[in-house]
Scaffold this active site. Structure first.
Site, PDB file in Angstrom:
ATOM      1  N   ARG A   1       0.853  -1.185   0.000  1.00  0.00           N
ATOM      2  CA  ARG A   1       0.000   0.000   0.000  1.00  0.00           C
ATOM      3  C   ARG A   1       0.892   1.239   0.000  1.00  0.00           C
ATOM      4  O   ARG A   1       1.635   1.482   0.957  1.00  0.00           O
ATOM      5  CB  ARG A   1      -0.922   0.002   1.222  1.00  0.00           C
ATOM      6  CG  ARG A   1      -1.787   1.250   1.298  1.00  0.00           C
ATOM      7  CD  ARG A   1      -2.665   1.297   2.542  1.00  0.00           C
ATOM      8  NE  ARG A   1      -3.238   2.632   2.639  1.00  0.00           N
ATOM      9  CZ  ARG A   1      -3.177   3.423   3.709  1.00  0.00           C
ATOM     10  NH1 ARG A   1      -2.589   3.001   4.817  1.00  0.00           N
ATOM     11  NH2 ARG A   1      -3.713   4.619   3.684  1.00  0.00           N
TER      12      ARG A   1
ATOM     13  N   HIS B   1      -2.496  10.985   0.620  1.00  0.00           N
ATOM     14  CA  HIS B   1      -1.929  10.763   1.947  1.00  0.00           C
ATOM     15  C   HIS B   1      -1.197  12.038   2.367  1.00  0.00           C
ATOM     16  O   HIS B   1       0.001  12.040   2.595  1.00  0.00           O
ATOM     17  CB  HIS B   1      -0.996   9.546   1.945  1.00  0.00           C
ATOM     18  CG  HIS B   1      -0.743   8.980   3.300  1.00  0.00           C
ATOM     19  ND1 HIS B   1      -0.763   7.632   3.563  1.00  0.00           N
ATOM     20  CD2 HIS B   1      -0.466   9.577   4.490  1.00  0.00           C
ATOM     21  CE1 HIS B   1      -0.500   7.407   4.837  1.00  0.00           C
ATOM     22  NE2 HIS B   1      -0.294   8.596   5.424  1.00  0.00           N
TER      23      HIS B   1
ATOM     24  N   GLU C   1      -6.975   8.746   6.307  1.00  0.00           N
ATOM     25  CA  GLU C   1      -7.209   9.478   7.548  1.00  0.00           C
ATOM     26  C   GLU C   1      -7.661  10.927   7.339  1.00  0.00           C
ATOM     27  O   GLU C   1      -6.944  11.882   7.677  1.00  0.00           O
ATOM     28  CB  GLU C   1      -5.950   9.447   8.419  1.00  0.00           C
ATOM     29  CG  GLU C   1      -5.492   8.050   8.766  1.00  0.00           C
ATOM     30  CD  GLU C   1      -4.287   8.004   9.698  1.00  0.00           C
ATOM     31  OE1 GLU C   1      -3.929   6.901  10.138  1.00  0.00           O
ATOM     32  OE2 GLU C   1      -3.702   9.078  10.002  1.00  0.00           O
TER      33      GLU C   1
ATOM     34  N   ASN D   1      -7.154   2.300  10.034  1.00  0.00           N
ATOM     35  CA  ASN D   1      -5.838   2.464  10.649  1.00  0.00           C
ATOM     36  C   ASN D   1      -6.034   2.492  12.153  1.00  0.00           C
ATOM     37  O   ASN D   1      -6.814   3.307  12.663  1.00  0.00           O
ATOM     38  CB  ASN D   1      -5.176   3.756  10.192  1.00  0.00           C
ATOM     39  CG  ASN D   1      -4.768   3.719   8.733  1.00  0.00           C
ATOM     40  OD1 ASN D   1      -4.913   2.696   8.069  1.00  0.00           O
ATOM     41  ND2 ASN D   1      -4.246   4.832   8.232  1.00  0.00           N
TER      42      ASN D   1
ATOM     43  N   TYR E   1      -4.178   2.606  15.984  1.00  0.00           N
ATOM     44  CA  TYR E   1      -2.958   2.848  16.742  1.00  0.00           C
ATOM     45  C   TYR E   1      -3.142   2.906  18.252  1.00  0.00           C
ATOM     46  O   TYR E   1      -2.233   2.558  19.003  1.00  0.00           O
ATOM     47  CB  TYR E   1      -2.301   4.152  16.268  1.00  0.00           C
ATOM     48  CG  TYR E   1      -1.651   4.008  14.923  1.00  0.00           C
ATOM     49  CD1 TYR E   1      -0.439   3.345  14.794  1.00  0.00           C
ATOM     50  CD2 TYR E   1      -2.250   4.511  13.784  1.00  0.00           C
ATOM     51  CE1 TYR E   1       0.168   3.196  13.557  1.00  0.00           C
ATOM     52  CE2 TYR E   1      -1.659   4.364  12.535  1.00  0.00           C
ATOM     53  CZ  TYR E   1      -0.443   3.703  12.431  1.00  0.00           C
ATOM     54  OH  TYR E   1       0.140   3.543  11.205  1.00  0.00           O
TER      55      TYR E   1
ATOM     56  N   GLU F   1      -3.367   0.103   8.349  1.00  0.00           N
ATOM     57  CA  GLU F   1      -2.151   0.466   9.085  1.00  0.00           C
ATOM     58  C   GLU F   1      -2.287  -0.020  10.515  1.00  0.00           C
ATOM     59  O   GLU F   1      -3.355   0.112  11.122  1.00  0.00           O
ATOM     60  CB  GLU F   1      -1.918   1.983   9.130  1.00  0.00           C
ATOM     61  CG  GLU F   1      -1.469   2.630   7.845  1.00  0.00           C
ATOM     62  CD  GLU F   1      -1.215   4.130   8.031  1.00  0.00           C
ATOM     63  OE1 GLU F   1      -0.890   4.546   9.180  1.00  0.00           O
ATOM     64  OE2 GLU F   1      -1.352   4.873   7.047  1.00  0.00           O
TER      65      GLU F   1
END
Length: 445
Positions: free
Chosen positions: A74, A118, A163, A291, A293, A350
């Site tokens: 990606r 991005h 995002e 994503n 985290y 991610e």
């Protein structure tokens, strides 16, 4: 634990963070070039003008991915590299780079996944208002049209945005990311136009790419109350709306969450936004990229409207970014999204962790036991989510290589491959070998 036979294993990167060649071969200036060259904006005073030099070393990096057994890569295309002024004249040299990268991946048996945006907006468009300018929906759609016409004969997997919360809120609301604007109203204007641009680009992808598989990537974060106290619950609900539902509801339901609209209208943050237009963001998608985290646990601060402090268990572990390590929270988040929004397919696009590591490595392998443990925990969570009914079809480790970590500069290392930024030497970490073994066996061990 064995994953489904068709489970996809990948790694992820972003153009500005690794490509370098910031002003080479006709590439235009982007907002991160301008932002990183503004004193005081980047923690260590660096920029990604050179980055990982992926622009010149992509063949070496593709060979490295092949050696690790990576099935999908990606990466993002750089808008200012292919359309330096944001609109109009096309930079054929920039387009040729992505042609060559795509062909190299296919020769290596690696599936290319392209993220169209991005974060590296052409600076010339930011000078016209950037994501706060409604014309950007058309600008972005033209860019998406170019990239899908150019690469769509070979690239079938497309992500419109990475995002959008970060682009809008860190870029225009809090000002900690490029372009560095601090204005809540502009933050929500930017979010609105990002979401509308996603909706407008999806049919373009469908038109230009036969058998396309397309979606969006959202960074989703559990926001939980520290206790059953109504003020804690209220504060956590607001933060969940601010970070998660403001993006999930538009792309799946074509509307903004009513409780958040009420709260934000009262504050004047939505002035000038046609909220009804958000119905156009709900274009049918083939998948949702998530994503993941961290999670946040909120304790309300008395005397504030929605101010909170974070409360974590005393034995909690944290990454070098100060983010809690908690795999089960990711599993719960995936289950929640599946139950509340029912996406056809989910990919973790991610997931990874930064830990302190040396700038230079002399050994053939860099030992990174904390990252290995991190991946074991989060891949266990991914398996748990699948067992709980989540249509999770793949996982992309962040990141293939250490790189420029936005406002943190080069001070944080997320890679499964170490990069010596002076020599550009790539050194696999133990986590790369662990991940390679997971891919080879399609199981945890």
């Amino acid at each position: 634990m064995t994953f489904p036979k068709d489970f996809l294993w990948g790694v992820a990167t972003a153009s500005y963070q690794i490509e370098g060649a910031a002003m080479e071969d006709g590439r235009g200036e982007c907002i991160w070039t301008r932002f990183s060259h503004t004193p005081g904006k980047i923690k260590d005073g660096t920029s990604a003008d050179v980055g990982n030099d992926h622009y010149h070393r992509y063949e070496e990096d593709v060979a490295l991915m092949k050696e690790l057994g990576v099935q999908a890569y990606r990466f993002s295309t750089s808008w200012p590299r292919v359309i330096p002024q944001g609109t109009g004249t096309i930079n054929e040299i920039g387009l040729d780079y992505y042609d060559r990268l795509t062909d190299a991946l296919l020769r290596a048996g690696i599936q290319p996944w392209i993220t169209l945006y991005h974060w590296d907006l052409p600076q010339v468009l930011e000078d016209k208002g950037g994501w706060t300018n409604p014309d950007i929906v058309h600008w972005f759609t033209d860019y998406a049209d170019l990239m899908t016409k150019t690469l769509g004969d070979r690239v079938k997997h497309w992500i419109t945005f990475n995002e959008p919360w970060c682009s809008a809120m860190l870029g225009y609301y809090f000002g900690t990311h490029a372009p560095g604007i601090i204005d809540p109203c502009k933050g929500f204007q930017a979010a609105h136009h990002l979401l509308l641009s996603h909706g407008a680009a999806m049919p373009v992808i469908r038109r230009n790419v036969k058998d396309s598989v397309a979606g969006i990537t959202l960074n989703l974060t559990p926001h939980l109350p520290a206790s059953g106290d109504p003020e804690d619950v209220k504060a956590a609900r607001y933060q969940d709306g601010f970070a998660n539902r403001w993006y999930l509801d538009p792309v799946f339901k074509g509307e903004y969450p009513a409780d958040m609209v009420e709260a934000l209208v009262t504050r004047g943050y939505l002035d000038g936004i046609d909220l009804s237009a958000i119905k156009f963001a709900a274009a049918p998608m083939d998948f949702l990229g998530i994503n993941y985290y961290m999670r946040w646990v909120h304790k309300h601060i008395p005397g504030t409207e929605d101010g909170t402090t974070s409360e974590f268990p005393k034995d909690a572990e944290f990454t070098d970014m100060g983010w809690e390590i908690n795999g089960p929270a990711m599993a719960d988040l995936l289950v929640r999204v599946h139950k509340e929004y029912n996406p056809q397919v989910i990919y973790v696009t991610e997931n990874g962790a930064a830990f302190p590591e040396p700038d230079t490595v002399t050994d053939s392998i860099l030992e990174d036991p904390r990252r290995v443990a991190f991946y074991k925990q989060y891949l266990t969570a991914a398996e748990d989510a699948i067992n709980r009914g989540v249509p999770l079809k793949g996982y992309f480790a962040w990141s293939l290589m250490d790189n420029f970590e936005w406002a943190e500069g080069f001070s944080k290392r997320f890679g499964i491959v170490h990069v010596d930024y002076q020599s550009q030497k790539r050194t696999p970490k133990r986590s790369a070998l662990y991940y390679s073994d997971v891919i080879r066996t399609n199981s945890l061990n």
